[in-house]
Each structure stands twice: as structure tokens, then as C-alpha cells.
Design a protein around this motif. Structure first.
Motif, PDB file in Angstrom:
ATOM      1  N   THR A 133       0.831  -1.211   0.000  1.00 32.46           N
ATOM      2  CA  THR A 133       0.000   0.000   0.000  1.00 32.46           C
ATOM      3  C   THR A 133       0.862   1.256   0.000  1.00 32.46           C
ATOM      4  OG1 THR A 133      -0.156  -0.214   2.418  1.00 32.46           O
ATOM      5  CG2 THR A 133      -1.977  -1.089   1.115  1.00 32.46           C
ATOM      6  N   GLU A 134       1.973   1.229   0.749  1.00 34.98           N
ATOM      7  CA  GLU A 134       2.870   2.380   0.788  1.00 34.98           C
ATOM      8  C   GLU A 134       3.579   2.553  -0.563  1.00 34.98           C
ATOM      9  OE1 GLU A 134       3.253   4.531   3.354  1.00 34.98           O
ATOM     10  OE2 GLU A 134       1.725   3.462   4.502  1.00 34.98           O
ATOM     11  N   LEU A 135       3.993   1.440  -1.157  1.00 35.99           N
ATOM     12  CA  LEU A 135       4.656   1.513  -2.462  1.00 35.99           C
ATOM     13  C   LEU A 135       3.692   2.023  -3.528  1.00 35.99           C
ATOM     14  CD1 LEU A 135       6.816  -1.755  -2.617  1.00 35.99           C
ATOM     15  CD2 LEU A 135       7.545   0.568  -2.063  1.00 35.99           C
ATOM     16  N   ALA A 136       2.420   1.609  -3.464  1.00 36.17           N
ATOM     17  CA  ALA A 136       1.437   2.065  -4.451  1.00 36.17           C
ATOM     18  C   ALA A 136       1.221   3.569  -4.337  1.00 36.17           C
ATOM     19  CB  ALA A 136       0.119   1.312  -4.259  1.00 36.17           C
ATOM     20  N   ALA A 137       1.113   4.081  -3.113  1.00 33.89           N
ATOM     21  CA  ALA A 137       0.946   5.525  -2.921  1.00 33.89           C
ATOM     22  C   ALA A 137       2.189   6.282  -3.381  1.00 33.89           C
ATOM     23  CB  ALA A 137       0.652   5.822  -1.451  1.00 33.89           C
ATOM     24  N   LEU A 342      10.269   2.721  -9.855  1.00 31.33           N
ATOM     25  CA  LEU A 342      10.102   2.281  -8.472  1.00 31.33           C
ATOM     26  C   LEU A 342      11.212   1.318  -8.069  1.00 31.33           C
ATOM     27  CD1 LEU A 342       8.307   2.374  -5.959  1.00 31.33           C
ATOM     28  CD2 LEU A 342       6.966   0.502  -6.926  1.00 31.33           C
ATOM     29  N   ALA A 343      11.531   0.363  -8.947  1.00 28.13           N
ATOM     30  CA  ALA A 343      12.578  -0.607  -8.636  1.00 28.13           C
ATOM     31  C   ALA A 343      13.940   0.074  -8.481  1.00 28.13           C
ATOM     32  CB  ALA A 343      12.640  -1.676  -9.721  1.00 28.13           C
ATOM     33  N   TYR A 344      14.245   1.042  -9.344  1.00 26.72           N
ATOM     34  CA  TYR A 344      15.533   1.733  -9.251  1.00 26.72           C
ATOM     35  C   TYR A 344      15.676   2.441  -7.910  1.00 26.72           C
ATOM     36  CZ  TYR A 344      19.208   5.151 -10.016  1.00 26.72           C
ATOM     37  OH  TYR A 344      20.343   5.920  -9.874  1.00 26.72           O
ATOM     38  N   ASN A 347      16.192  -0.154  -5.200  1.00 24.49           N
ATOM     39  CA  ASN A 347      17.484  -0.839  -5.337  1.00 24.49           C
ATOM     40  C   ASN A 347      18.661   0.057  -4.980  1.00 24.49           C
ATOM     41  OD1 ASN A 347      16.318  -3.262  -6.163  1.00 24.49           O
ATOM     42  ND2 ASN A 347      16.352  -2.677  -8.323  1.00 24.49           N
ATOM     43  N   THR A 348      18.460   1.358  -4.942  1.00 18.96           N
ATOM     44  CA  THR A 348      19.559   2.264  -4.612  1.00 18.96           C
ATOM     45  C   THR A 348      19.419   2.912  -3.243  1.00 18.96           C
ATOM     46  OG1 THR A 348      18.392   4.049  -5.789  1.00 18.96           O
ATOM     47  CG2 THR A 348      20.060   2.808  -7.014  1.00 18.96           C
ATOM     48  N   GLN A 349      18.187   3.024  -2.737  1.00 15.61           N
ATOM     49  CA  GLN A 349      17.999   3.774  -1.494  1.00 15.61           C
ATOM     50  C   GLN A 349      17.388   2.968  -0.353  1.00 15.61           C
ATOM     51  OE1 GLN A 349      16.341   7.766  -2.012  1.00 15.61           O
ATOM     52  NE2 GLN A 349      16.661   7.624  -4.218  1.00 15.61           N
ATOM     53  N   VAL A 350      17.022   1.716  -0.611  1.00 19.23           N
ATOM     54  CA  VAL A 350      16.404   0.914   0.452  1.00 19.23           C
ATOM     55  C   VAL A 350      17.150  -0.399   0.676  1.00 19.23           C
ATOM     56  CG1 VAL A 350      14.297  -0.242   1.240  1.00 19.23           C
ATOM     57  CG2 VAL A 350      14.141   1.933   0.019  1.00 19.23           C
ATOM     58  N   LEU A 351      17.228  -1.238  -0.346  1.00 11.38           N
ATOM     59  CA  LEU A 351      17.790  -2.575  -0.174  1.00 11.38           C
ATOM     60  C   LEU A 351      19.275  -2.570   0.190  1.00 11.38           C
ATOM     61  CD1 LEU A 351      15.972  -4.579  -3.006  1.00 11.38           C
ATOM     62  CD2 LEU A 351      15.293  -4.162  -0.634  1.00 11.38           C
ATOM     63  N   ALA A 367      24.681  -6.789  -2.905  1.00 10.37           N
ATOM     64  CA  ALA A 367      23.279  -6.576  -2.537  1.00 10.37           C
ATOM     65  C   ALA A 367      22.344  -7.114  -3.613  1.00 10.37           C
ATOM     66  CB  ALA A 367      23.020  -5.084  -2.314  1.00 10.37           C
ATOM     67  N   ALA A 368      21.185  -7.584  -3.173  1.00 12.58           N
ATOM     68  CA  ALA A 368      20.188  -8.118  -4.102  1.00 12.58           C
ATOM     69  C   ALA A 368      19.366  -6.979  -4.696  1.00 12.58           C
ATOM     70  CB  ALA A 368      19.283  -9.107  -3.383  1.00 12.58           C
ATOM     71  N   LEU A 369      18.774  -7.231  -5.850  1.00 16.57           N
ATOM     72  CA  LEU A 369      17.961  -6.246  -6.546  1.00 16.57           C
ATOM     73  C   LEU A 369      16.563  -6.812  -6.764  1.00 16.57           C
ATOM     74  CD1 LEU A 369      20.524  -5.135  -9.294  1.00 16.57           C
ATOM     75  CD2 LEU A 369      20.128  -4.080  -7.061  1.00 16.57           C
ATOM     76  N   VAL A 370      15.564  -5.932  -6.754  1.00 18.23           N
ATOM     77  CA  VAL A 370      14.187  -6.337  -6.980  1.00 18.23           C
ATOM     78  C   VAL A 370      13.710  -5.774  -8.315  1.00 18.23           C
ATOM     79  CG1 VAL A 370      13.213  -4.320  -5.790  1.00 18.23           C
ATOM     80  CG2 VAL A 370      11.864  -6.425  -5.970  1.00 18.23           C
ATOM     81  N   ALA A 371      12.827  -6.500  -8.972  1.00 20.20           N
ATOM     82  CA  ALA A 371      12.225  -6.043 -10.219  1.00 20.20           C
ATOM     83  C   ALA A 371      10.828  -6.632 -10.305  1.00 20.20           C
ATOM     84  CB  ALA A 371      13.058  -6.469 -11.427  1.00 20.20           C
ATOM     85  N   TRP A 372       9.943  -5.918 -10.982  1.00 21.69           N
ATOM     86  CA  TRP A 372       8.571  -6.402 -11.181  1.00 21.69           C
ATOM     87  C   TRP A 372       8.447  -6.967 -12.583  1.00 21.69           C
ATOM     88  CZ3 TRP A 372       9.378  -2.741  -7.507  1.00 21.69           C
ATOM     89  CH2 TRP A 372       8.683  -2.893  -6.306  1.00 21.69           C
ATOM     90  N   ASP A 373       7.855  -8.143 -12.681  1.00 23.78           N
ATOM     91  CA  ASP A 373       7.640  -8.780 -13.978  1.00 23.78           C
ATOM     92  C   ASP A 373       6.339  -8.237 -14.559  1.00 23.78           C
ATOM     93  OD1 ASP A 373       7.491 -10.325 -16.201  1.00 23.78           O
ATOM     94  OD2 ASP A 373       7.353 -12.247 -15.167  1.00 23.78           O
TER      95      ASP A 373
END
Length: 454
Positions: A133-137, A342-344, A347-351, A367-373
Motif C-alpha cells: 500500500t505504501e509503495l502504491a501511494a 520504483l525498482a531503481y 534498489n539504490t535507497q532501500v535494499l 546486494a540483491a535487486l528487486v524487479a517487477w515482472d
């Protein structure tokens, strides 16, 4: 500071024109800010200013303020516009639907696995740290305003923070310092993206608010609100027919008053018995002025949908409309752009900051990276079918060339059809067997380490 500089260098958080002017405000974790928050029960965001009526002149004022670095009016306008059903629904489909698409993690195996496993809860660590919900906002702010801001708040008893989206209307950009500030309960607090506390996304390095959709959406929404008010006013005045009563010229005052009281008491299924000279009727408006308001509302909805989705599928229907989903309703490149942005930022400021907090500074390099398919399901099916057809074609070509001296260049063939390949794993060599000499003696191969040990 050394760690922040290392992060900035490794992740590209700071541009070549980053501010060198000292910040003019307290740090987020300073004693001043902590004391101010403690007085308000920990609250950091000031009380919102609510505005229920908007005019086009205020949109123009918001544009002027935004270009000076003040997003107060633009952010407030978008917060008010989200009350609209059309805007709220389409925006939720574009952002809420996006963050709930399948996620993939790549990079260090240990860190990626830790993000997907719930340590102290039933949800994965990533979802606990970055609630959908926070990411969507946050993604909605990126789309509408071109800027998004959030705070990573530590949680006692956990080694990972929680991502909390903040209202962008409190953002201020000081041109003279080339630095962002957040107007909080403790005053203007400088924002340092990637320091483990602040998360800031900007759609571009210069004036990112100019790349948001808030001008187009705001203009359509204000038009729609004004049209709805005018439509309600028209309905209140002209939608209900007027009652017209006529009394004869010779009627006395008492007779006229009695007649008017009977007409004023006109209710459901009322019947009038009138004598010659008396008359009663309804006077209805035959005007069509309300239609212009309906057209304005329809046009505003259409403009909002097109701005957010890049198409008119949600309004006009079309292919996939009967079984609508995020891929059919929103242009694929818009979904991809929002997902990449969002992923960038994550991947640079949180993970990386979370990985460093758990495994130390050396974890920055792995560090690991996240991406949305965001690939539509039908495209995945088509891709798998194309690979199968390519495999059949390769087999048929090799069979056709079996009687010649030529053969298919398999690596080039696979590269042309973009089929991923890798080196086949080589099986371990079997243990050496005993050999028998011609004279019947048996030679036993002995490992050199065992020979030396003997």
C-alpha cells in the motif's frame, strides 16, 4: 559520511552537480527533531490543509509555486483530486495493480533469499519492509507529481525498517542550495537520499515536477467539479416542473387564498376539482442546457483516463475489455516505466542500506535487486510457443542438411531468436579403475595425497 559517499559512488545517488552548500536545517535524527516529534507522540508530518473547492486560477498559482520549488499547492490539488472515483480507480489500477505483480530478486543468493522469507511474520521481509500500500501511494506520487518521498523508520526488535510514504505537498526545493527539504513538525528538515532514512525519487535531475501529470489531471478534474456543481444547480432550479394555478378575476381574496393553499399542498396523487375559471397545470423546462455539463464531465473523465493509461480501453471497450486487467487497460510501456522507476529507487535507497545493516559494509558489493515482472501472460505464452517452434525448425534443418557437408550454426541460430543458453555442467570424473597388465599384475592408482601420507 564515509559510508554514504561510498553508497553514492557505487549506486550513482549523487550527480555531478550535487549540492556543496551546507544544509540549513536539523538532521532527521538530531536531538531537535526527536524532541519535536516526542511532543507530538512521534508525529513527523504536519496537520494537512484541506481544500474542498478549486478554481482554474489556483491551478495557475500552483504552477507558479511549483517552478519556485514549492509543491504545497500542487500536492494539495492531487490529494483533493483523488476523491474523484474515476481518477482513484484508474490510478489504483496503474500503481496498486503494478506493485502486486510478480516480483523477482537477483543478485546475492543469501540476501535475495532473506528478502523472500518471513523471519518474524507470515509475510516476506520485503513486503514487511516495503508494504504494497505504501509503495502504491509512492508510485502514484511519481506518476502524478514526478516526485515521491518516503521515510525509513526503524522498528524496535527488527533489523529492517518500514517504508512510510510521506505527503509530497510538504516538499520544498531550494534552487539556491540545489537541495530538497521536508516541512515537518520540527521545521524544514534536509533530505539526504540513500542515507538509510530518506527515500526520494525525482523524475529527472532538473525540475522533476514538470514531468508529472498533475497539470493535465488537475485541469480536467477542476473542469469536472465545476460541471458537476453547475449540473446540480440546474437540476435544483429547472429539473422539477413549476406549478401554475389560475383563479378567475372575480374571485374574492378569501377564495384565492384557499385556492393557493390547495395548490401549495400538492402532493402525490393529488386530485383537483375545479370550477369554471380555475385552472392548474405544470410548467416544465424544455431546455437542454444540462447536456453541456454532461459532455464536460464525460470529456474530463476521458482526459484523465488517457493521461494515466495512455489509451481509451477503459472508456471505449475493445480487445480484452470484457476480462479487463492491468495489461489490457494500461499501455505496456507506461507500466514498465513506473515499475523501472520504483525498482531503481528501492534498489539504490532501500535494499543496500538494509543489507549493510544486517551483513555489514561488505554486503554493498553483493546486494540483491528487486524487479517487477510486467510481461503480460499472453506474451509469455507466445514466447514459449515461439521457442518450441524454433526448436522444431532447428531439428528439421539439421535433418535436411544431414546429407551435405553443412550444418546449422546453432549459437547464431539461438542468438537470432533470443533463446537464452548457458554452458552445460560437466559431470565429475568417475573414480579411477584398477588396470590389469599383460602379465596379469594389477596396478592400483593411488591418490598422491594418500601416497604422501603413507
Amino acid at each position: 559520511m564515509r559510508l554514504l559517499q561510498r553508497l553514492a559512488a557505487a549506486l550513482g545517488l549523487m550527480s555531478a552537480v550535487a549540492s556543496t552548500t551546507p544544509a540549513m536545517g536539523p538532521d532527521i535524527d538530531s536531538a531537535q527533531v526527536k524532541a519535536a516529534r516526542a511532543r507530538l507522540g512521534g508525529q513527523f508530518v504536519p496537520l494537512p490543509i484541506t481544500q474542498t473547492r478549486w478554481l482554474m486560477s489556483e491551478l495557475e498559482h500552483a504552477e507558479i509555486l511549483a517552478d519556485t520549488g514549492d509543491l504545497s499547492l500542487a500536492g494539495r490539488l492531487m490529494r483533493a483530486a483523488r476523491r474523484d472515483g474515476t481518477l482513484a480507480g484508474v490510478l489504483e489500477m496503474r500503481t496498486g495493480g503494478l506493485v502486486r505483480l510478480p516480483k523477482s530478486f537477483r543478485g546475492d543468493t543469501e540476501i535475495a533469499a532473506a528478502l523472500q522469507l518471513g523471519k518474524d511474520s507470515i509475510r516476506p521481509v520485503f513486503d514487511e519492509m516495503c508494504p504494497p500500500t505504501e509503495l502504491a501511494a509512492f508510485a502514484s506520487d511519481i506518476v502524478l507529481l514526478g516526485v515521491g518521498v518516503a521515510l525509513l523508520e526503524p522498528v524496535p526488535g527488527r533489523d529492517y525498517p518500514i517504508f512510510i510514504r510521506l505527503e509530497p505537498e510538504n516538499l520544498r526545493y531550494r534552487w539556491s542550495e540545489n537541495r530538497w527539504y521536508y516541512v515537518s513538525t520540527a521545521g524544514h528538515v534536509p533530505i539526504t537520499p540513500g542515507d538509510g532514512r530518506w527515500v526520494l525519487h525525482t523524475s529527472g535531475s532538473v525540475a522533476p515536477w514538470q514531468r508529472g501529470l498533475w497539470r493535465a489531471v488537475g485541469e480536467s478534474w477542476i473542469d469536472k467539479q465545476q460541471a458537476r456543481l453547475n449540473k446540480s444547480n440546474w437540476e435544483g432550479k429547472l429539473a422539477n416542473p413549476a406549478r401554475v394555478a389560475v383563479s378567475p378575476h372575480g374571485a374574492s381574496e378569501m377564495q384565492r387564498q384557499k385556492w393557493w393553499r390547495a395548490v401549495m399542498a400538492w402532493g402525490v396523487n393529488t386530485v383537483f376539482g375545479v370550477t369554471p375559471g380555475y385552472d392548474v397545470k405544470l410548467l416544465e423546462s424544455n431546455g437542454r442546457g444540462y447536456e453541456c455539463f454532461l459532455e464536460t464531465i464525460k470529456g474530463a473523465d476521458r482526459d484523465i483516463v488517457i493521461a494515466l493509461t495512455g489509451s481509451t480501453v477503459l472508456i471505449d471497450g475493445g480487445s480484452g475489455f470484457s476480462n479487463i486487467d492491468v495489461h489490457a487497460a494500461i499501455r505496456a510501456d507506461l507500466i514498465q516505466a513506473t515499475a523501472d522507476a520504483l525498482a531503481y529507487t528501492l534498489n539504490t535507497q532501500v535494499l543496500p542500506q538494509w543489507a549493510i545493516a544486517r551483513w555489514g559494509e561488505d554486503a554493498l558489493e553483493r546486494a540483491a535487486l528487486v524487479a517487477w515482472d510486467v510481461t503480460p501472460p499472453e506474451d509469455i505464452t507466445k514466447e514459449a510457443s515461439a521457442m518450441g517452434q524454433a526448436a522444431n525448425a532447428l531439428t528439421a534443418l539439421n535433418a535436411a542438411l544431414a546429407t551435405t557437408e553443412d550444418e546449422v550454426d546453432v549459437p547464431a541460430f539461438l542468438k537470432q531468436y533470443k533463446i537464452p543458453i548457458r554452458k552445460r555442467a560437466v559431470a565429475s570424473s568417475p573414480a579411477p579403475a584398477n588396470t590389469t597388465d599383460d602379465d596379469g599384475s594389477v596396478d592400483v592408482e593411488v591418490d598422491e595425497d594418500l601416497r604422501e601420507a603413507a
